[in-house]
Design an enzyme around this catalytic site. Structure first.
Site, short mmCIF file in Angstrom:
data_model
loop_
_atom_site.label_atom_id
_atom_site.label_comp_id
_atom_site.label_asym_id
_atom_site.label_seq_id
_atom_site.Cartn_x
_atom_site.Cartn_y
_atom_site.Cartn_z
N GLY A 101 0.91 -1.09 -0.14
CA GLY A 101 -0.09 0.05 0.07
C GLY A 101 0.76 1.30 0.31
CG HIS A 102 4.92 2.84 1.74
ND1 HIS A 102 5.19 3.95 2.43
CD2 HIS A 102 6.32 2.81 1.40
CE1 HIS A 102 5.69 4.93 2.55
NE2 HIS A 102 6.90 3.69 1.87
N GLY A 103 4.52 1.13 -0.37
CA GLY A 103 4.63 1.53 -1.65
C GLY A 103 4.13 2.44 -3.44
N GLY A 123 -5.40 2.50 13.14
CA GLY A 123 -4.90 1.12 13.82
C GLY A 123 -3.59 1.45 13.01
CB SER A 125 -2.83 0.95 7.96
OG SER A 125 -2.04 -0.50 7.79
CB SER A 158 -2.89 -8.65 5.46
OG SER A 158 -4.14 -9.20 5.95
CD GLN A 162 -6.27 -9.12 -0.38
OE1 GLN A 162 -6.63 -10.29 -1.47
NE2 GLN A 162 -4.78 -8.40 -0.71
CG HIS A 183 -0.71 -12.49 -3.62
ND1 HIS A 183 -0.27 -13.67 -4.30
CD2 HIS A 183 -0.44 -13.15 -2.59
CE1 HIS A 183 1.11 -14.66 -3.41
NE2 HIS A 183 0.27 -14.20 -2.28
CB SER A 329 39.56 -18.87 -7.34
OG SER A 329 39.10 -20.15 -6.88
#
Ligand SMILES: NC(=O)C1=CN([C@@H]2O[C@H](COP(=O)(O)OP(=O)(O)OC[C@H]3O[C@@H](n4cnc5c(N)ncnc54)[C@H](OP(=O)(O)O)[C@@H]3O)[C@@H](O)[C@H]2O)C=CC1
Ligand SMILES: CC[C@](O)(C(C)=O)C(=O)O
Ligand SMILES: [Mg+2]
Ligand SMILES: [Mg+2]
Length: 411
Positions: A101-103, A123, A125, A158, A162, A183, A329
């Site tokens: 959500g943030h991004g 909350g 968030s 999350s 959902q 997702h 190597s």
């Protein structure tokens, strides 16, 4: 503006040459020559995005991935003006404000799209959203209110939430709205989640292949996360186009095609495997054997984690496994070539077991049960604290502090 246009044309040409790209028109797929794409790339950067000739040539690109042809969608096909115009009548209601959500929210907002956030009032968030500049009553609302205001509902709660919230929010996702996920989880495992989208809305997915934190940092660096894109339900006839545009809006650099089912299977598998679960298990196993054989914590950590993350893995990321091998190597190359198949053989049965556990829903049910508890944050934190307290990661803190560019506040 001119220099931006010529830079993106040059970049398109460079990408084309590097990949041996064949281009297909979005509406009527067709092979196209290098020069056709090159001309289109220059023209599309120089002209307005409304040119129908350019639109036809733009669109999906078919690339050869090790012998398999796949379609990809690139950000360069969606200049900012076109993106903003495309969503000018939309309100993106982003529900949930965790890592994604943030991004996604901040990127879409910085891209000039009309974004509002919906989370539980007061909350964690809610507080985080305020810190990021979302304003209660203007761009930040309780979940139900945000869904009512939105035309595109981006469900970034999350996965467990959902499912839990679905009975309350489903009636608010009315005809003509678009339902977006990152997702395939809720829709694919519907027997367990009970998430069955209304039949009169587009249902689409853009799944960034990286943490939401990276979605944001790559965007701020002018780069872009790679994401997968899928359509579950196309009511408007525009669902795919909308998904691709949203993918660009939230900060994707390019997108590859998937289905909801393929996305959730590969994602749950990958994160339990080498992305997170397997790598923690493998690091720990190697470290423990070194320690049992009398090696110091600093030596065991350096030979297991520090050299991997700071020196060798970035080489794999930059130019592939053979490049990393060749940078080491001949002694290392000989031994690693001999031992790689041993690890492969030992691990294939475990990965098969893992894939089946994902496919048959065992992983989903566990996630729903554990992350659906009111104490889910505290419970996860307690288990992560056990990892944090393992000797390997305690030793790691001291090793990191010795890096010349170490900054204490980053711990
Ligand atoms: N994390 C990542 O980087 C990636 C995630 N995804 C997918 O994106 C989606 C979002 O994931 P992510 O950003 O990690 O979010 P999280 O899984 O961390 O979920 C966080 C959000 O869910 C809310 N929430 C949790 N429980 C409840 C509840 N019972 N009722 C209401 N809200 C609740 C939290 O609100 P509160 O603070 O109020 O508890 C918070 O806003 C998921 O589908 C995930 O699989 C896809 C790619 C990568
Ligand atoms: C690897 C974990 C992930 O799938 C992700 C960042 O892509 C997630 O669910 O967070
Ligand atoms: Mg995941
Ligand atoms: Mg993932």
């Amino acid at each position: 503006m001119a220099s931006l246009a010529s830079r993106s044309a040059t970049q398109a040409l460079r990408n084309t040459a590097r990949r041996g790209v064949s281009v297909a028109a979005a509406v009527k797929p067709q092979a196209a020559s290098f020069s056709l794409f090159a001309k289109a790339a220059i023209a599309k950067s120089a002209q307005s995005s409304s040119s129908s000739t350019i639109q036809r040539v733009r669109g999906m690109k078919t690339l050869d991935f090790a012998g398999t042809k796949e379609v990809v969608y690139e950000r360069s096909d969606w200049p900012l003006a076109k993106l903003q115009d495309y969503f000018k009548d939309d309100t993106l209601a982003l529900i949930g404000y965790g890592s994604q959500g943030h991004g996604q929210g901040l990127n879409a907002r910085d891209n000039g799209l009309n974004v509002i956030v919906g989370v539980r009032k007061d909350g964690e968030s809610w507080k985080q959203a305020i810190e990021d500049g979302w304003v209660p009553g203007e761009t930040l609302f309780p979940i139900e209110e945000a869904i009512e205001k939105g035309t595109i509902i981006m469900n970034l709660l999350s996965d467990a939430a959902q499912s839990q919230t679905w009975p309350d929010i489903a009636p608010l996702i009315t005809k003509g709205k678009t339902l977006y996920f990152s997702h395939g989880f809720s829709v694919v495992y519907k027997e367990d989640t009970k998430v069955i989208p209304p039949s009169d809305v587009d249902v689409i997915l853009v799944a960034p292949k990286g943490s939401g934190r990276t979605v944001r940092t790559l965007f701020k660096e002018g780069r872009g996360i790679n994401s997968s894109v899928a359509v579950f339900q196309d009511v408007s006839g525009k669902a795919k186009e909308k998904a691709i545009a949203l993918g660009v809006g939230i900060g994707s650099g390019y997108m590859y095609d998937t289905t909801f089912e393929k996305e959730v299977y590969s994602d749950l598998y990958g994160e339990r495997g080498v992305l997170m679960g397997a790598i923690q298990g493998l690091f720990l196993a190697q470290y423990q054997v070194l320690r049992k054989n009398g090696h110091s914590p600093s030596e065991a950590f350096n030979e297991t984690v520090e050299e991997a993350t700071q020196s060798l893995y970035p080489l794999i990321g930059a130019k592939g496994m053979d490049y990393m091998f060749n940078a080491c190597s001949t002694t290392a190359r000989r031994g690693a070539l001999d031992w790689a198949p041993v690890f492969e053989k030992a691990n294939v049965p475990i990965f098969e077991q893992l894939y089946e556990s994902v496919r048959n829903g065992t992983e989903t049910r566990k996630s729903l049960e554990y992350n659906g508890r009111p104490t889910y944050r505290k419970d996860l934190a307690a288990e992560l604290e056990i990892i944090n307290n393992q000797e390997i990661w305690r030793a790691g803190k001291t090793v990191r502090s010795l890096r010349p560019d170490y900054k204490p506040e980053s711990e």
